[in-house]
Scaffold this active site. Structure first.
Site, PDB file in Angstrom:
ATOM      1  N   GLU A   1      -2.578   7.865  -4.920  1.00 46.32           N
ATOM      2  CA  GLU A   1      -2.807   6.908  -5.992  1.00 46.32           C
ATOM      3  C   GLU A   1      -4.190   7.129  -6.577  1.00 46.32           C
ATOM      4  O   GLU A   1      -5.157   7.175  -5.810  1.00 46.32           O
ATOM      5  CB  GLU A   1      -2.674   5.480  -5.447  1.00 46.32           C
ATOM      6  CG  GLU A   1      -2.751   4.411  -6.532  1.00 46.32           C
ATOM      7  CD  GLU A   1      -2.492   3.001  -6.012  1.00 46.32           C
ATOM      8  OE1 GLU A   1      -3.313   2.120  -6.313  1.00 46.32           O
ATOM      9  OE2 GLU A   1      -1.486   2.794  -5.291  1.00 46.32           O
TER      10      GLU A   1
ATOM     11  N   ARG B   1       0.844  -1.186   0.000  1.00 43.30           N
ATOM     12  CA  ARG B   1       0.000   0.000   0.000  1.00 43.30           C
ATOM     13  C   ARG B   1       0.883   1.240   0.000  1.00 43.30           C
ATOM     14  O   ARG B   1       1.905   1.299   0.694  1.00 43.30           O
ATOM     15  CB  ARG B   1      -0.942   0.013   1.223  1.00 43.30           C
ATOM     16  CG  ARG B   1      -2.063  -1.014   1.168  1.00 43.30           C
ATOM     17  CD  ARG B   1      -3.057  -0.669   0.068  1.00 43.30           C
ATOM     18  NE  ARG B   1      -4.208  -1.565   0.015  1.00 43.30           N
ATOM     19  CZ  ARG B   1      -4.321  -2.632  -0.766  1.00 43.30           C
ATOM     20  NH1 ARG B   1      -3.307  -2.965  -1.554  1.00 43.30           N
ATOM     21  NH2 ARG B   1      -5.419  -3.371  -0.761  1.00 43.30           N
TER      22      ARG B   1
ATOM     23  N   HIS C   1      -0.085  -0.087 -10.130  1.00 44.92           N
ATOM     24  CA  HIS C   1      -0.835  -1.033  -9.297  1.00 44.92           C
ATOM     25  C   HIS C   1      -1.438  -2.155 -10.146  1.00 44.92           C
ATOM     26  O   HIS C   1      -2.618  -2.477 -10.049  1.00 44.92           O
ATOM     27  CB  HIS C   1      -1.936  -0.302  -8.511  1.00 44.92           C
ATOM     28  CG  HIS C   1      -2.321  -1.023  -7.247  1.00 44.92           C
ATOM     29  ND1 HIS C   1      -2.902  -0.385  -6.173  1.00 44.92           N
ATOM     30  CD2 HIS C   1      -2.208  -2.332  -6.881  1.00 44.92           C
ATOM     31  CE1 HIS C   1      -3.130  -1.254  -5.205  1.00 44.92           C
ATOM     32  NE2 HIS C   1      -2.711  -2.446  -5.616  1.00 44.92           N
TER      33      HIS C   1
END
Length: 311
Positions: free
Chosen positions: A253, A224, A272
């Site tokens: 993000e 994360r 991601h």
């Protein structure tokens, strides 16, 4: 059709899913509506989740490894009497493969090679490293870390694993509890972050941690974005305090256009996508089948969520 009430019933929501229905049956259970089921396999996020759950539901299987949004939405509460499991470990192999790719690419100076438009052999010689004989610290050595350890062993690297309890992780030369995390920053050559996003792990790696690392260290984050203090990372990369960073996750993000990280030569960013949609359904189905088998047998479920701790 006669229904055997002794066979546990599993509901699948919010929509039917043939792959998961097959997984439930392979696990020894039967598919049933929510109102008559013993457990629920949920395939989307908290929006639309049946909260409160019917009193007959004893277990909920979620489809993601990260569960912070479920706590943020207060669907999983500290006083919950229902067993909750995540998909932690289900996608571990593909994410671990991505982590190894980022680490090898950084250590072997692959980004600069890809940008080269002329023969720069002599210049590159001094920039190319190896993982052989190095020590990699895996911070948050859960499913991804356990999948990564044999991959790192295959290229000759040792692993120091860090987990909450300090319970030995197979294949690691040493396992430390999180209370001893401070010891690894100066010891290891490189770092892979695999910890969950909680209040306790927010900005786990910042200026103080970067300052203790070796100037050749690569930091890989496949967990994360909030684990890393982004401004401190930018400064560490600009100042060459560390060798570089490989990021599949960022904070913020998505990473905005024009962000300083995009322009730094010693950072590799992937959007991601370490766990692409194409590999998720079959991997999650196998995870469900395993947990249904355990549920039917009355055994401990895998990837159990702690409602108090937050993951």
């Amino acid at each position: 059709m006669v229904v055997d009430a002794a066979v546990p019933a599993i509901a699948i929501g919010p929509a039917p899913d043939p792959l998961l229905e097959d997984a439930v049956r392979r696990g020894g259970a039967r598919v049933a509506p929510l109102e008559s089921a013993d457990a629920l396999v949920w395939t989307t996020g908290p929006i639309g989740f049946p909260d409160p759950l019917p009193g007959n539901i004893r277990w909920v299987q979620l489809n993601s490894a990260g569960v912070e949004e479920w706590f943020a939405a207060k669907v999983i509460r500290p006083d919950s009497t229902v067993l909750w499991t995540s998909a932690a470990g289900a996608f571990a192999a593909t994410v671990a493969e991505h982590a190894l790719t980022l680490l090898l690419a950084g250590v072997r100076a692959l980004p600069e090679h890809l940008e080269a438009k002329t023969w720069r052999q002599q210049e590159f010689f001094s920039k190319i490293g190896t993982l052989r004989g190095t020590t990699v610290a895996i911070v948050g050595a859960g499913g991804i870390g356990k999948a990564l350890i044999p991959m790192l062993a295959g290229v000759g690297a040792d692993v120091i694993a860090v987990n909450r309890s300090g319970s030995p992780v197979p294949g690691a030369i040493e396992t430390l509890p999180t209370t001893r995390l401070g010891e690894v920053w100066a010891r290891a050559d490189h770092f892979v972050l695999g910890a969950p996003a909680t209040d306790a792990t927010h900005h786990l790696v910042g200026a103080a941690e970067f300052a203790q690392m070796k100037p050749t260290a690569w930091v890989i984050n496949v967990a994360r974005g909030s684990l890393v203090h982004t401004n401190a990372l930018v400064k560490a990369l600009r100042d060459n305090t560390i060798g570089g960073a490989g990021l599949d996750v960022t904070d913020p993000e998505p990473l905005p256009d024009g962000h300083p990280l995009w322009d730094l030569p010693n950072v590799i960013i992937t959007p991601h996508d370490s766990n692409p949609p194409s590999v998720r359904p079959p991997a999650f189905a196998e995870h469900v089948a395993l947990n249904v088998t355990r549920f039917v047998a009355g055994e401990n479920l895998t990837a159990l969520i702690d409602p108090v701790v937050g993951y």
